[in-house]
Write a protein that holds these residues in place. Structure first.
Motif, PDB file in Angstrom:
ATOM      1  N   ASP A 230       2.808   3.994  12.521  1.00  0.00           N
ATOM      2  CA  ASP A 230       2.921   5.617  12.507  1.00  0.00           C
ATOM      3  C   ASP A 230       2.512   6.032  11.322  1.00  0.00           C
ATOM      4  OD1 ASP A 230       3.034   5.520  15.323  1.00  0.00           O
ATOM      5  OD2 ASP A 230       5.354   5.335  15.146  1.00  0.00           O
ATOM      6  N   LYS A 231       2.266   5.399  10.278  1.00  0.00           N
ATOM      7  CA  LYS A 231       1.665   5.983   9.147  1.00  0.00           C
ATOM      8  C   LYS A 231       0.301   5.636   8.488  1.00  0.00           C
ATOM      9  CE  LYS A 231       6.445   6.070   6.866  1.00  0.00           C
ATOM     10  NZ  LYS A 231       7.387   5.588   5.748  1.00  0.00           N
ATOM     11  N   THR A 232      -0.226   6.562   7.622  1.00  0.00           N
ATOM     12  CA  THR A 232      -1.688   5.985   7.279  1.00  0.00           C
ATOM     13  C   THR A 232      -1.480   5.363   5.819  1.00  0.00           C
ATOM     14  OG1 THR A 232      -2.264   7.992   8.582  1.00  0.00           O
ATOM     15  CG2 THR A 232      -3.730   7.054   6.909  1.00  0.00           C
ATOM     16  N   TYR A 233      -2.301   4.442   5.761  1.00  0.00           N
ATOM     17  CA  TYR A 233      -2.145   3.499   4.532  1.00  0.00           C
ATOM     18  C   TYR A 233      -3.742   3.331   3.770  1.00  0.00           C
ATOM     19  CZ  TYR A 233       2.655   2.275   5.344  1.00  0.00           C
ATOM     20  OH  TYR A 233       4.048   2.420   5.526  1.00  0.00           O
ATOM     21  N   ALA A 234      -4.508   3.836   4.707  1.00  0.00           N
ATOM     22  CA  ALA A 234      -6.047   3.895   3.921  1.00  0.00           C
ATOM     23  C   ALA A 234      -6.926   4.941   4.450  1.00  0.00           C
ATOM     24  CB  ALA A 234      -6.494   2.566   4.382  1.00  0.00           C
TER      25      ALA A 234
ATOM     26  N   ALA B 209      -7.022  11.176  -5.501  1.00  0.00           N
ATOM     27  CA  ALA B 209      -8.452  12.279  -5.688  1.00  0.00           C
ATOM     28  C   ALA B 209      -9.462  11.278  -5.504  1.00  0.00           C
ATOM     29  CB  ALA B 209      -8.494  12.753  -6.876  1.00  0.00           C
ATOM     30  N   PHE B 210      -9.391  10.057  -6.060  1.00  0.00           N
ATOM     31  CA  PHE B 210     -10.708   8.918  -6.242  1.00  0.00           C
ATOM     32  C   PHE B 210     -10.946   8.627  -4.889  1.00  0.00           C
ATOM     33  CE2 PHE B 210     -12.286   4.654  -6.373  1.00  0.00           C
ATOM     34  CZ  PHE B 210     -13.597   5.033  -7.143  1.00  0.00           C
ATOM     35  N   VAL B 211      -9.888   8.212  -3.939  1.00  0.00           N
ATOM     36  CA  VAL B 211     -10.062   7.966  -2.758  1.00  0.00           C
ATOM     37  C   VAL B 211     -10.864   9.058  -1.765  1.00  0.00           C
ATOM     38  CG1 VAL B 211      -8.987   7.162  -0.481  1.00  0.00           C
ATOM     39  CG2 VAL B 211      -8.217   6.046  -2.498  1.00  0.00           C
ATOM     40  N   GLU B 212     -10.324  10.282  -2.107  1.00  0.00           N
ATOM     41  CA  GLU B 212     -10.842  11.392  -1.264  1.00  0.00           C
ATOM     42  C   GLU B 212     -12.472  11.701  -1.593  1.00  0.00           C
ATOM     43  OE1 GLU B 212     -12.601  15.136  -0.541  1.00  0.00           O
ATOM     44  OE2 GLU B 212     -11.721  14.765  -2.509  1.00  0.00           O
ATOM     45  N   TYR B 213     -12.618  11.520  -2.941  1.00  0.00           N
ATOM     46  CA  TYR B 213     -14.169  11.766  -3.273  1.00  0.00           C
ATOM     47  C   TYR B 213     -14.995  10.570  -2.739  1.00  0.00           C
ATOM     48  CZ  TYR B 213     -18.122  11.807  -6.585  1.00  0.00           C
ATOM     49  OH  TYR B 213     -19.227  12.139  -7.136  1.00  0.00           O
ATOM     50  N   MET B 214     -14.594   9.354  -2.907  1.00  0.00           N
ATOM     51  CA  MET B 214     -15.216   8.234  -2.309  1.00  0.00           C
ATOM     52  C   MET B 214     -15.525   8.328  -0.991  1.00  0.00           C
ATOM     53  SD  MET B 214     -16.361   6.636  -5.090  1.00  0.00           S
ATOM     54  CE  MET B 214     -17.055   5.215  -4.497  1.00  0.00           C
ATOM     55  N   THR B 215     -14.725   9.071  -0.049  1.00  0.00           N
ATOM     56  CA  THR B 215     -14.947   8.999   1.492  1.00  0.00           C
ATOM     57  C   THR B 215     -15.196  10.442   1.834  1.00  0.00           C
ATOM     58  OG1 THR B 215     -12.385   9.666   1.503  1.00  0.00           O
ATOM     59  CG2 THR B 215     -13.194   7.191   1.714  1.00  0.00           C
TER      60      THR B 215
ATOM     61  N   LYS C  43       0.220   2.998 -11.285  1.00  0.00           N
ATOM     62  CA  LYS C  43       0.859   4.086 -12.223  1.00  0.00           C
ATOM     63  C   LYS C  43       0.063   5.500 -12.448  1.00  0.00           C
ATOM     64  CE  LYS C  43       2.131   2.167 -16.136  1.00  0.00           C
ATOM     65  NZ  LYS C  43       2.133   1.304 -17.410  1.00  0.00           N
ATOM     66  N   ASN C  44      -0.940   5.624 -11.525  1.00  0.00           N
ATOM     67  CA  ASN C  44      -1.740   6.705 -11.423  1.00  0.00           C
ATOM     68  C   ASN C  44      -1.928   7.233 -10.094  1.00  0.00           C
ATOM     69  OD1 ASN C  44      -3.242   9.110 -12.545  1.00  0.00           O
ATOM     70  ND2 ASN C  44      -4.548   7.847 -13.678  1.00  0.00           N
ATOM     71  N   LEU C  45      -0.959   7.455  -9.185  1.00  0.00           N
ATOM     72  CA  LEU C  45      -1.288   7.785  -7.745  1.00  0.00           C
ATOM     73  C   LEU C  45      -2.014   9.127  -7.665  1.00  0.00           C
ATOM     74  CD1 LEU C  45       2.375   6.878  -6.272  1.00  0.00           C
ATOM     75  CD2 LEU C  45       0.217   5.686  -5.931  1.00  0.00           C
ATOM     76  N   ASP C  46      -1.865  10.300  -8.663  1.00  0.00           N
ATOM     77  CA  ASP C  46      -2.620  11.299  -8.061  1.00  0.00           C
ATOM     78  C   ASP C  46      -4.248  11.033  -8.507  1.00  0.00           C
ATOM     79  OD1 ASP C  46      -0.349  13.174  -7.754  1.00  0.00           O
ATOM     80  OD2 ASP C  46       0.118  13.522  -9.684  1.00  0.00           O
ATOM     81  N   ALA C  47      -4.420  10.451  -9.480  1.00  0.00           N
ATOM     82  CA  ALA C  47      -5.966  10.334  -9.630  1.00  0.00           C
ATOM     83  C   ALA C  47      -6.486   9.347  -8.706  1.00  0.00           C
ATOM     84  CB  ALA C  47      -6.240   9.732 -10.898  1.00  0.00           C
ATOM     85  N   SER C  48      -5.666   8.447  -8.303  1.00  0.00           N
ATOM     86  CA  SER C  48      -5.969   7.313  -7.292  1.00  0.00           C
ATOM     87  C   SER C  48      -6.383   7.937  -5.948  1.00  0.00           C
ATOM     88  CB  SER C  48      -5.155   6.355  -7.105  1.00  0.00           C
ATOM     89  OG  SER C  48      -4.816   5.595  -8.275  1.00  0.00           O
TER      90      SER C  48
ATOM     91  N   LEU D  41       0.902  -1.252   0.088  1.00  0.00           N
ATOM     92  CA  LEU D  41      -0.073   0.009   0.115  1.00  0.00           C
ATOM     93  C   LEU D  41       0.934   1.260  -0.037  1.00  0.00           C
ATOM     94  CD1 LEU D  41      -2.966  -0.958   2.681  1.00  0.00           C
ATOM     95  CD2 LEU D  41      -2.664  -1.376  -0.059  1.00  0.00           C
ATOM     96  N   ALA D  42       0.393   2.268  -0.682  1.00  0.00           N
ATOM     97  CA  ALA D  42       0.931   3.592  -0.629  1.00  0.00           C
ATOM     98  C   ALA D  42       0.769   4.345   0.416  1.00  0.00           C
ATOM     99  CB  ALA D  42       0.678   4.371  -2.047  1.00  0.00           C
ATOM    100  N   PRO D  43       1.652   4.878   1.234  1.00  0.00           N
ATOM    101  CA  PRO D  43       1.440   5.768   2.443  1.00  0.00           C
ATOM    102  C   PRO D  43       0.528   7.088   1.946  1.00  0.00           C
ATOM    103  CG  PRO D  43       3.706   5.194   2.146  1.00  0.00           C
ATOM    104  CD  PRO D  43       3.219   4.932   1.028  1.00  0.00           C
ATOM    105  N   LEU D  44      -0.467   7.506   2.794  1.00  0.00           N
ATOM    106  CA  LEU D  44      -1.341   8.402   2.126  1.00  0.00           C
ATOM    107  C   LEU D  44      -1.022   9.742   3.061  1.00  0.00           C
ATOM    108  CD1 LEU D  44      -4.549   6.585   1.822  1.00  0.00           C
ATOM    109  CD2 LEU D  44      -2.797   6.926   0.310  1.00  0.00           C
ATOM    110  N   ASP D  45      -0.342   9.718   3.920  1.00  0.00           N
ATOM    111  CA  ASP D  45      -0.032  11.071   4.732  1.00  0.00           C
ATOM    112  C   ASP D  45       0.552  12.047   3.731  1.00  0.00           C
ATOM    113  OD1 ASP D  45      -0.421  10.113   7.594  1.00  0.00           O
ATOM    114  OD2 ASP D  45       1.047   8.625   6.908  1.00  0.00           O
ATOM    115  N   GLY D  46      -0.048  13.227   3.941  1.00  0.00           N
ATOM    116  CA  GLY D  46       0.474  14.385   2.998  1.00  0.00           C
ATOM    117  C   GLY D  46      -0.078  14.459   1.519  1.00  0.00           C
ATOM    118  N   THR D  47      -0.985  13.593   1.335  1.00  0.00           N
ATOM    119  CA  THR D  47      -1.593  13.171  -0.114  1.00  0.00           C
ATOM    120  C   THR D  47      -3.030  13.729   0.012  1.00  0.00           C
ATOM    121  OG1 THR D  47      -2.757  11.222   0.237  1.00  0.00           O
ATOM    122  CG2 THR D  47      -0.255  11.238  -0.464  1.00  0.00           C
ATOM    123  N   ALA D  48      -3.414  13.713  -1.449  1.00  0.00           N
ATOM    124  CA  ALA D  48      -4.965  14.529  -1.384  1.00  0.00           C
ATOM    125  C   ALA D  48      -6.119  13.518  -1.155  1.00  0.00           C
ATOM    126  CB  ALA D  48      -5.069  14.770  -2.829  1.00  0.00           C
ATOM    127  N   ALA D  49      -5.508  12.002  -0.821  1.00  0.00           N
ATOM    128  CA  ALA D  49      -6.532  11.245  -0.453  1.00  0.00           C
ATOM    129  C   ALA D  49      -6.898  11.577   1.006  1.00  0.00           C
ATOM    130  CB  ALA D  49      -5.812   9.734  -0.230  1.00  0.00           C
TER     131      ALA D  49
END
Length: 422
Positions: free
Chosen positions: A141-145, A324-330, A317-322, A114-122
């Motif tokens: 100590d990192k956020t993964y979802a 954003a998608f997670v943020e939208y769905m939550t 291969k599309n982290l930025d859109a991913s 999983l990609a760490p999400l701290d500091g991302t748009a998610a």
């Protein structure tokens, strides 16, 4: 603790691979300031009810970002965990985003998938999330979802059948037995359908006797302590005395059909089952569905905390859109839609003030239940604790072993799984 390859190493390796991952051959881009490319999403929600709503929400994201194509894939819940692990390990075929059961998240994170999400748009407006919902999204100590829905369990009952039998919702296991007997005498129907092929439905009984699977704080196995034995005895007694009927195979479908068709008066279930329940012949009048807290055992009344998170694959291969998608769905609006159409509980505090959530009686009922629900151990092996328990739970209900032997066998399996635990 065994660790998989790190997320950084995995991304680097995948970047060199000739085969594409979840995003196929399209790599997203924000060079123009606009999201683009493909986001493949594995949704593990129920087919025929939840999936329709979540797919529609995903289409809303595409309207907001017209250059992004969301590839919606509904993956059966029972297959998703291993399917994602296999794809991620192979570096081929994993989705950009997965709807992860809460126990899977630390497992996937530990493996580096999983990609760490701290500091991302998610992660937008993090303080708005319920603290108990956030707990399962953290690992070292990192956020993964990001938490999408939170849930717990209650006892569903047929109000008309209860009225005919002259009974009320049982507050304890002793009450449950009394109520079931009266229902049998008055209507000829069995009181409770007890799902026998899924140990998640056993947890309320385990907590009710003061037990738990493990104690993560002290790194000790607790399922085989006296409280665990008492829990196994409690469920066996319900079947033996006719309070409940059970089935060791296809338990979900058999349970739902029995309750929806009026063959049984009660079942233990969660908010995820409401939409399906209301399609039954007994519930054409939605008001006939009653929901109450799970009956208390000899020590306590408690139900497990469950739910689902949205996580981003480290090799996307599309982290930025991913993100954003997670943020939208939550988001608050998406969670309010799920609350209104599916009676699912939001993970954002502010979503409970939205009209859709306010108008849902089921959400209103389960919110205080969730607030007092028992947290499961958020350890990488948390999801793996269920299979040994499932085997022994089913054997107890079907008379193939004793409660004492079942508790010991489960404890032995846990100690093999959890190295250096007591």
């Amino acid at each position: 603790m065994r660790r998989g390859i790190t997320a950084t190493a995995l991304v680097a390796a995948l970047a060199l691979a000739a085969t594409a991952c979840g995003s196929d051959d399209e790599t997203g881009s924000k060079s123009s300031g606009e999201l683009s490319g493909t986001v493949t999403w594995w949704d593990t929600s129920s087919v025929g009810s939840e999936d329709k709503v979540f797919k529609k929400l995903a289409e809303g994201f595409e309207k907001k970002h017209p250059k992004v194509d969301v590839k919606y894939v509904n993956v059966p819940f029972g297959e998703a965990q291993n399917k994602f692990k296999n794809a991620a390990q192979a570096g081929d075929g994993a989705p950009d985003v997965i709807r992860s059961e809460v126990a899977w998240t630390p497992d996937f994170a530990n493996l580096g998938y999983l990609a760490p999400l701290d500091g991302t748009a998610a992660l937008k407006n993090q303080d708005d999330f319920l603290k108990q919902a956030v707990a399962s999204t953290k690992y070292e100590d990192k956020t993964y979802a990001v938490p999408q829905v939170i849930d717990s369990m209650g006892i569903f009952y047929n109000k008309k059948m209860f009225e005919e039998a002259g009974v009320e919702a049982p507050a304890s296991l002793d009450d449950l037995k009394t109520v079931a007997k009266k229902i049998k005498d008055k209507t000829g129907k069995t009181g409770l359908y007890l799902r026998g092929d899924d140990p998640y439905y056993f947890l309320s009984f385990l907590y009710g006797e003061g037990g738990d699977m493990v104690d993560a704080g002290s790194k000790s196995v607790t399922i085989d302590k006296p409280e665990g034995v008492k829990a196994f005895k409690a469920v066996k007694a319900l079947v033996d005395d006719g309070t409940a009927k059970t089935d060791a195979s296809d338990g979900w479908e058999n349970m739902m059909q029995a309750f929806k068709n009026g063959d049984v008066a009660m079942m233990i279930n969660g908010p995820w089952a409401v939409a399906d329940t209301l399609t039954g012949s007994e519930f054409t009048d939605k008001g006939n569905l009653g929901v109450a807290p799970v009956p208390a055992g000899s020590a306590a009344q408690g139900a497990p905390q469950g739910g689902h998170n949205l996580a981003v694959y480290a090799g996307s291969k599309n982290l930025d859109a991913s993100y954003a998608f997670v943020e939208y769905m939550t988001s608050v609006d998406s969670q309010a839609t799920a609350a209104g159409e599916l009676n699912l509980l939001p993970t954002r505090t502010s979503a409970y003030a939205k009209k859709e959530a306010v108008d849902s009686e089921i959400v209103g009922f389960f919110k205080p239940v969730v607030e007092t629900a028992v947290e499961r151990p958020w350890i990488p092996e948390g999801g793996s604790l269920f299979e040994p328990l499932r085997i022994e739970y089913t054997k107890v209900l079907t008379g193939q072993t004793t409660p004492e032997k079942a508790a010991k066998a489960t404890g032995d399996s846990y100690r093999k799984l959890l190295k250096d635990w007591k």
